[in-house]
Each structure stands twice: as structure tokens, then as C-alpha cells.
Design an enzyme around this catalytic site. Structure first.
Site, mmCIF file in Angstrom:
data_model
loop_
_atom_site.group_PDB
_atom_site.id
_atom_site.type_symbol
_atom_site.label_atom_id
_atom_site.label_comp_id
_atom_site.label_asym_id
_atom_site.label_seq_id
_atom_site.Cartn_x
_atom_site.Cartn_y
_atom_site.Cartn_z
ATOM 1 N N GLU A 415 0.840 -1.220 0.000
ATOM 2 C CA GLU A 415 0.000 0.000 0.000
ATOM 3 C C GLU A 415 0.865 1.256 0.000
ATOM 4 O O GLU A 415 0.579 2.228 0.690
ATOM 5 C CB GLU A 415 -1.013 -0.037 1.155
ATOM 6 C CG GLU A 415 -2.045 -1.124 0.928
ATOM 7 C CD GLU A 415 -3.234 -1.083 1.837
ATOM 8 O OE1 GLU A 415 -3.512 -0.027 2.423
ATOM 9 O OE2 GLU A 415 -3.894 -2.129 1.947
HETATM 10 C C1 LIG Z 1 2.191 -9.916 1.112
HETATM 11 C C2 LIG Z 1 1.914 -9.023 -0.024
HETATM 12 C C3 LIG Z 1 0.623 -8.629 -0.300
HETATM 13 C C4 LIG Z 1 0.344 -7.810 -1.390
HETATM 14 N N1 LIG Z 1 -0.950 -7.521 -1.714
HETATM 15 C C5 LIG Z 1 -1.218 -6.877 -2.885
HETATM 16 C C6 LIG Z 1 -2.564 -6.742 -3.360
HETATM 17 O O1 LIG Z 1 -3.525 -7.160 -2.700
HETATM 18 N N2 LIG Z 1 -2.761 -6.171 -4.570
HETATM 19 C C7 LIG Z 1 -1.727 -5.683 -5.333
HETATM 20 O O2 LIG Z 1 -1.976 -5.151 -6.416
HETATM 21 N N3 LIG Z 1 -0.444 -5.772 -4.887
HETATM 22 C C8 LIG Z 1 -0.170 -6.373 -3.698
HETATM 23 N N4 LIG Z 1 1.128 -6.497 -3.266
HETATM 24 C C9 LIG Z 1 2.193 -5.848 -4.007
HETATM 25 C C10 LIG Z 1 2.791 -4.672 -3.258
HETATM 26 O O3 LIG Z 1 1.900 -3.607 -3.269
HETATM 27 C C11 LIG Z 1 4.152 -4.363 -3.888
HETATM 28 O O4 LIG Z 1 5.042 -5.348 -3.416
HETATM 29 C C12 LIG Z 1 4.645 -3.001 -3.550
HETATM 30 O O5 LIG Z 1 3.895 -2.039 -4.219
HETATM 31 C C13 LIG Z 1 6.104 -2.805 -3.937
HETATM 32 O O6 LIG Z 1 6.332 -3.164 -5.260
HETATM 33 P P1 LIG Z 1 7.481 -4.191 -5.623
HETATM 34 O O7 LIG Z 1 7.437 -5.301 -4.671
HETATM 35 O O8 LIG Z 1 7.385 -4.502 -7.052
HETATM 36 O O9 LIG Z 1 8.809 -3.383 -5.331
HETATM 37 P P2 LIG Z 1 9.607 -2.488 -6.388
HETATM 38 O O10 LIG Z 1 8.679 -1.474 -6.958
HETATM 39 O O11 LIG Z 1 10.367 -3.363 -7.286
HETATM 40 O O12 LIG Z 1 10.599 -1.723 -5.411
HETATM 41 C C14 LIG Z 1 11.813 -2.270 -4.916
HETATM 42 C C15 LIG Z 1 12.409 -1.254 -3.951
HETATM 43 O O13 LIG Z 1 12.669 -0.024 -4.631
HETATM 44 C C16 LIG Z 1 11.990 1.049 -4.013
HETATM 45 N N5 LIG Z 1 11.538 1.978 -5.043
HETATM 46 C C17 LIG Z 1 10.782 1.721 -6.122
HETATM 47 N N6 LIG Z 1 10.585 2.828 -6.831
HETATM 48 C C18 LIG Z 1 11.253 3.823 -6.201
HETATM 49 C C19 LIG Z 1 11.433 5.205 -6.444
HETATM 50 N N7 LIG Z 1 10.879 5.833 -7.486
HETATM 51 N N8 LIG Z 1 12.162 5.917 -5.568
HETATM 52 C C20 LIG Z 1 12.709 5.316 -4.482
HETATM 53 N N9 LIG Z 1 12.570 4.028 -4.201
HETATM 54 C C21 LIG Z 1 11.854 3.273 -5.050
HETATM 55 C C22 LIG Z 1 10.837 0.392 -3.267
HETATM 56 O O14 LIG Z 1 10.378 1.182 -2.180
HETATM 57 C C23 LIG Z 1 11.484 -0.897 -2.794
HETATM 58 O O15 LIG Z 1 12.233 -0.644 -1.653
HETATM 59 C C24 LIG Z 1 1.417 -7.317 -2.172
HETATM 60 C C25 LIG Z 1 2.724 -7.682 -1.884
HETATM 61 C C26 LIG Z 1 2.976 -8.531 -0.835
HETATM 62 C C27 LIG Z 1 4.403 -8.954 -0.602
#
Ligand SMILES: Cc1cc2nc3c(=O)[nH]c(=O)nc-3n(C[C@H](O)[C@H](O)[C@H](O)COP(=O)(O)OP(=O)(O)OC[C@H]3O[C@@H](n4cnc5c(N)ncnc54)[C@H](O)[C@@H]3O)c2cc1C
Length: 630
Positions: A415
Site C-alpha cells: 500500500e
Molecule cells: C504480502 C503481499 C501482499 C500484497 N498484496 C497486494 C494486493 O492485494 N494487490 C496488489 O496489487 N499488490 C499487492 N502487493 C504488491 C505490493 O503492493 C508491492 O510489493 C509493492 O507495491 C512494492 O512493489 P514491488 O514489490 O514490485 O517493489 P519495487 O517497486 O520493485 O521496489 C523495490 C524497492 O525499490 C523502491 N523503489 C521503487 N521505486 C522507487 C522510487 N521511485 N524511488 C525510491 N525508491 C523506489 C521500493 O520502495 C522498494 O524498496 C502485495 C505484496 C505482498 C508482498
């Protein structure tokens, strides 16, 4: 078959985020003013009054009984599964319709009562808390309630209120924090759209019968659809498992030529991200409710354990090193609860815009609750690291410290990760500057427009800057009505102006490059969060002083701790290793320090870090779990 991966530049990603932003401010915002150096305590004080809701109190009473007597959190943890009976029991209580209006069969709870329900449920099982929160806060109920047509409300809300589970599907293997890369396509066909794509990590995705799916409509943009979970062409390919939240029903879901009727578009074509962000304005309050739950459990466990456990001739809680941790846990829990209650009540009375405050409480609570649980693990010593079941098997009291730590960790990631929350809130914090001076620093803007912007900015800053020099916080008796807490509010007022001065200075120094100064911006936001937290605890303690005078002690304790953190953040605005760190990280990424990786076994197996997915029918079995109706 094609692998769907979009190449998106940094600028395009920003444009998508910017377009999804709500740019208008129709109601006053405490948070926005705070970052502009205007401490508008009047927007949150007097402390809002809770609207009497005997029906909601009765629901919370029944829910409490159910959670205590029939929901076995330890079993959910042990079995990695929420039993069918829990889904059914919660459905019978109406818990899947907590935020659905009564006219559609829901309970129509206020944000305050809804969050209390989550806090209650979360204390027994964070997985069940996450189930309910994902269902109501980001799943079908909220976007349909706010943006749905009357027909959509009639068609979907009663089903959800009766106990059908929903999920929200935005994330894809290649799309996390950056929705501009979204690859799921909704192609227009007669009478509707045909969806193709793969969605990752959808909470409730393995059990949900109604889904909100974000997909790209060619030429129109990212759009939100309500999709029947059983529609032809949908395959739940996997149930994912995690560090914590062991009971979570979280899916990989494939869409292959899934037909969705036109009538199931929510809020218009291309409006998907805006809907998701707006939904999250109040939706974001769910996670802090879970953090409050963990805080309360931590206070209870720390108190009982630290009295009984004696080492070196004293209860451990009487050793200063442990005492400091207990004080931190108590003060922080008081603050998280105060911020959450305040946000809920100002959202409920609908006078203020709460988008910044809700984002601040999500950021603050998810970070601080993690520290709270970490300190709890430390206070419990070896037992802090031990599983509750293992302690119980030895005949000891089974306290869930290590589980709490694991369950809480995700709050800093989903979120809106902490890094993204920093950027999102910082964008709002500098909004006034960008709207008057944005054109000056935008390289794509013509000289004529720059000239106009300069004149506009000159006027704004001539009026605004002098207001940052002096304020009520310098008057020795200001905020006297807050008694022993008055000094803290004077600090907040002064710090708010200092924060605005610092932001202005950074804008003039770095101009357009400020958006890349994430270390600086993160600290600005964190200071804002501390100041908001201080304001909330002072307001609450004062309002409750007659029936709960000890609240004044906790508010004072919290403010003293928060001021130390804020002062350290202020100092680090200008004295830090940010540039050095960026340079070092580049060197790490370039492999300069590869010798650091010597001497360990570390084969990642050669698979890609981000799996590519291919459009087309599923090649694995459907692992959907069907919950029999209550
Ligand atoms: C248990 C669980 C439940 C979830 N439930 C849902 C759900 O119900 N529906 C859904 O749609 N998604 C869901 N998600 C997905 C979740 O919202 C994403 O994992 C989250 O948005 C982060 O995206 P990512 O994991 O791809 O990380 P990435 O976007 O790959 O980021 C990797 C790292 O880089 C950082 N980062 C990325 N972009 C930037 C930037 N511009 N500047 C600085 N730092 C940055 C991030 O903060 C993180 O530390 C869930 C994930 C988990 C693990």
C-alpha cells in the site's frame, strides 16, 4: 505468444504518477498547512467527538466475543491457513460489509469503528486483519461505493456485505511501485473488454469471487474493472507464501481472453490509478489499525514479562536499558493510536482533507510498529526469537513476539512502500511551491511562461516568507490551555516554520533536482510525521485529561522522544552522507567492491530476478480455494 514487458522512461513514470494525483484541494488540510509553516491546530483541535453508534458498539462487542472464543490465531499460523469456519463466522457477523452502506446490506461503520474492528481482529490474527482490510479498503467495496454507478452498487455491494470476498489486482511481475509499466491489457470488444495479463501478489486472490482489476485500455489508459472471480479464462496459478501473514490467501492470477462487460468499468476509462489513489485516502488507515493492534499487544507482553522475569537481582524492566525500550513501546503505541483515531474522526466528520494525514499515519505507524516489535523481541531475550508453539510445548506462556515482527514487516512495503510514501507526501509538501514556481524550474517551459511564473512566484514568496520568521511558538505562554504540554506545541509551531524554511531553501538551491534528493525529502516528511504525531497526542491527552489524566504523562513522554528524533532529522537535512552514499551505491552496482562477496556460498540459481510472463492460456492447474457460503 508474446512476453509483455513495457519500457517506460523515468519521465513517463512520473507523468503517470502525476496524472493519478488528486490535484485539487477542496477542503482544508492540516498536513498541507504544516509543511507550509502554518501550524493550524484549529483544524484538529478541539479533539473531534466520537459520533455515538450503539449498533457499531454492539457489533464490536460481538466481534470481540467471536475473536476471543472462536478464532484461533495460533492455528492459523500453524496451518498457514484461515479455516473456512472463520470466513463463515465473519460473514455471519457482517464483517465483510463493515464499510458498506446499510442500504446495501452492510453495517455502514464509520472509519473509527472500522479501524477498531481491525485492531481487535488483528490482535488475534494479523492474517485475518489483512483479509478484511484488503477486502474493504482496496477490494471492490470501497471503489464501487465511491465511484460506482447506482447499478454497480446494487449489483455488487449486497453480495460483498453478505460475505463474498474481494481482492485488488494491480501488481504484476514487472509492476510494483511503478504502474506506468502495467502490462495487463483490456482490449475493447463488442459489449465490453477482453482482459489478458498476469497479476502477482493479490491478497485474497485465491478465494475472492469479485475482483478489482487494473488493466490498460489502448489509447485510454489504466482502467479499473470489477471482474467475477469465476469468469471464464481466469486461472489462479499459485498461492504465494511469505515471511509473515501465514494465513494470507495471496495469488498469482492469469487472465486469458476474459470477457468483462462494459458495465463493469469503475469510474470511467483511464481513471484506474486515480481511483486507486483516492480509495487509499481512507483505505490507508487500515494498516495503522493493524500497527496499533501490535503496539497494544507489545505493551501487554512487555509489561507482564518485564515484571516477572528477574535477572541480576531485579525484574528486567527495572534495568535502565530495558526500561527505555518499554517507555518507547508505550509512548509510541499511544501516539499511533492517537494519530489513527484523529485521522478516522476527521475523515468521518468530513470537514478536512485527510490525504496527507492518512499517508503520514501509514508511514509513521508502519515504521514505528516494526521498531516496537523489534524492541519487544529484545526485551523477551531468547524467548523473543522463539515460536509461540515451541514455548507452549515446554509449558511456557506463548507470546507471539517473533510472529508479530514477521507479520508487521510487510506494512513498510505494501500500500505504498516507505520510499514511495516519502515521495508521495513530499510531492504534496512542495505542491504550493510547484504551483507558483514549477514553471521556472521546468526545462521544457518557454521563456515567456517562465517570466510569468517568476512574477507570480515573486508575489507569493513576498507574502509567504515573512510569515515564517515569527509565530506563536515564540510566545512564552502560547498554548497555555494545554498545561504541561504547551511547550511541545510551541515546539511544533516553531518546527513547522523551520521545516518550511528548509524546504524553501532546498527548492532554491536544487530547483528541479530537488525531486532526486530523496534523502532530504524523506527527512522533511519524517519531521512532518513527528510533528503531526505530537499534535495528535497533545490534542488527545488534553481532551481526555479529566477521565484519563495519565494520558498527559504519555503525551509528554512521546513528545520528548519525538523532539529528539525531529531535532536529529533537522540536523541531518544538511549534515549527511547522502551524496557519498549515492556514489558508493553506484560503485557497488558497478561491482567495484565485489571482493566483499567472497567467502560465502551464494548461488542465485541463474533464474531471472523478475520472471517474464507470457500471454496465453494457463499451463498449470487452477489452485483456487472455494469457501462454502455461511
Ligand atoms: C504480502 C503481499 C501482499 C500484497 N498484496 C497486494 C494486493 O492485494 N494487490 C496488489 O496489487 N499488490 C499487492 N502487493 C504488491 C505490493 O503492493 C508491492 O510489493 C509493492 O507495491 C512494492 O512493489 P514491488 O514489490 O514490485 O517493489 P519495487 O517497486 O520493485 O521496489 C523495490 C524497492 O525499490 C523502491 N523503489 C521503487 N521505486 C522507487 C522510487 N521511485 N524511488 C525510491 N525508491 C523506489 C521500493 O520502495 C522498494 O524498496 C502485495 C505484496 C505482498 C508482498
Amino acid at each position: 505468444m508474446t512476453t509483455t514487458q513495457r519500457n517506460v522512461s523515468e519521465q513517463q513514470a512520473r507523468q503517470v504518477a502525476e496524472a493519478a494525483r488528486e490535484s485539487e484541494w477542496r477542503k482544508p488540510s492540516f498536513g498541507k498547512e504544516l509543511f507550509l509553516g502554518r501550524f493550524r491546530l484549529d483544524l484538529i483541535d478541539p479533539w473531534p467527538t466520537e459520533q455515538p453508534r450503539p449498533d457499531a458498539d454492539e457489533f464490536l462487542r460481538k466481534l470481540g466475543e467471536y475473536v476471543r472464543d472462536e478464532m484461533d490465531g495460533a492455528r492459523i499460523e500453524r496451518d498457514d491457513r484461515i479455516p473456512d469456519e472463520v470466513f463463515q463466522g465473519l460473514a455471519r457477523l457482517g464483517a465483510f460489509g463493515m464499510k458498506i452502506p446499510k442500504e446495501y446490506g452492510g453495517l455502514g461503520l464509520s472509519n473509527l469503528h472500522y479501524c477498531r474492528a481491525l485492531t481487535l481482529v488483528g490482535s488475534a490474527s494479523a492474517s485475518v486483519g489483512a483479509l478484511l482490510s484488503a477486502h474493504q479498503s482496496i477490494g471492490v467495496p470501497q471503489p464501487v461505493k465511491v465511484f460506482g454507478t447506482p447499478e454497480q452498487k446494487k449489483a455488487f455491494l449486497p453480495r460483498l456485505a453478505a460475505g463474498e470476498v474481494s481482492a485488488f489486482l494491480l501488481t504484476e511481475p514487472d509492476v510494483g511501485s511503478d504502474p506506468a509499466r502495467l502490462g495487463t491489457i483490456a482490449e475493447p470488444v463488442e459489449g465490453g473488454y477482453k482482459l489478458n495479463g498476469v497479476k502477482l501478489w493479490a491478497t485474497n486472490g485465491t478465494v475472492a469471487t469479485l475482483l478489482v482489476v487494473m488493466a490498460r485500455v489502448p489509447e485510454k489508459g489504466i482502467t479499473a474493472f470489477v471482474v467475477e472471480g469465476d469468469a471464464e479464462g481466469i486461472t489462479v496459478e499459485r498461492r504465494n507464501s511469505f515471511l509473515g501473514l501465514r494465513g494470507l490467501e495471496n495469488s498469482v492470477t492469469r487472465f486469458h481472453d476474459v470477457f468483462v462487460p462494459e458495465a463493469n468499468v469503475i469510474g470511467g476509462l483511464g481513471k484506474g490509478l486515480k481511483i486507486a489513489l483516492t480509495t487509499l485516502n481512507t483505505g490507508r488507515l487500515s494498516l495503522p489499525a493493524m500497527c496499533v493492534s501490535a503496539g497494544k499487544r507489545s505493551v501487554a507482553i512487555a509489561r507482564e514479562w518485564s515484571v516477572e522475569r528477574v535477572q541480576w537481582g531485579r525484574p528486567v524492566g527495572r534495568h535502565e536499558a530495558v526500561a527505555k525500550k518499554i517507555a518507547f513501546i508505550a509512548a509510541t503505541t499511544y501516539a499511533m493510536e492517537s494519530m489513527l483515531d484523529l485521522c478516522c474522526m476527521i475523515a468521518d466528520d468530513d470537514r478536512n482533507d485527510i490525504r496527507i494525514e492518512a499517508a503520514l499515519v501509514k508511514l509513521f505507524a508502519s515504521e514505528m510498529a516494526w521498531q516496537v516489535a523489534d524492541e519487544l523481541v529484545q526485551i523477551r531475550g531468547g524467548r523473543g526469537y522463539e515460536k509461540a508453539d515451541s514455548m507452549a510445548a515446554r509449558g511456557e506462556r506463548a507470546a507471539e513476539a517473533e510472529q508479530m515482527l514477521r507479520d508487521l514487516r510487510i506494512n513498510r512495503i505494501f500500500e505504498g512502500s516507505t520510499e514511495i510514501m516519502h515521495l508521495l507526501i513530499a510531492r504534496e509538501a512542495v505542491d504550493a511551491h510547484l504551483s507558483v514556481a514549477g514553471d521556472i524550474i521546468d526545462p521544457s517551459v518557454s521563456l515567456a511562461r517562465k517570466g510569468k511564473a517568476a512574477a507570480r512566484a515573486g508575489g507569493f514568496y513576498a507574502r509567504w516568507l515573512p510569515t515564517l520568521a515569527v509565530g506563536k511558538g515564540q510566545a512564552p505562554n502560547a498554548y497555555g490551555e494545554f498545561g504541561p504540554l504547551a511547550g511541545h506545541l510551541r515546539y511544533v509551531e516553531r518546527a513547522s516554520r523551520k521545516l518550511a524554511r528548509s524546504t524553501f531553501y532546498a527548492m532554491s538551491r536544487w530547483q528541479g533536482k530537488l525531486e532526486r534528493k530523496q534523502g532530504f525529502l524523506g527527512r522533511v516528511v519524517d519531521i512532518g510525521a513527528e510533528l503531526f504525531a505530537m499534535s495528535a497526542v497533545c490534542g488527545r491527552a488534553r481532551a481526555e485529561r479529566d477521565h484519563r489524566p495519565e494520558g498527559l504523562e504519555l503525551a509528554d513522554l512521546f513528545c520528548r522522544q519525538a523532539r529528539l528524533r525531529a531535532d536529529a532529522l533537522f540536523a541531518a537535512l544538511w549534515d549527511n552522507t547522502d551524496s557519498l552514499d549515492v556514489r558508493a551505491a553506484k560503485r557497488v552496482l558497478d561491482g567495484r567492491y565485489a571482493f566483499l562477496e567472497d567467502g560465502v556460498i551464494g548461488d542465485t540459481g541463474g533464474a531471472a530476478w523478475v520472471g517474464a510472463w507470457e500471454a496465453g492460456p494457463a499451463t498449470v492447474d487452477d489452485v483456487r480455494r472455494r469457501i462454502p457460503p455461511a
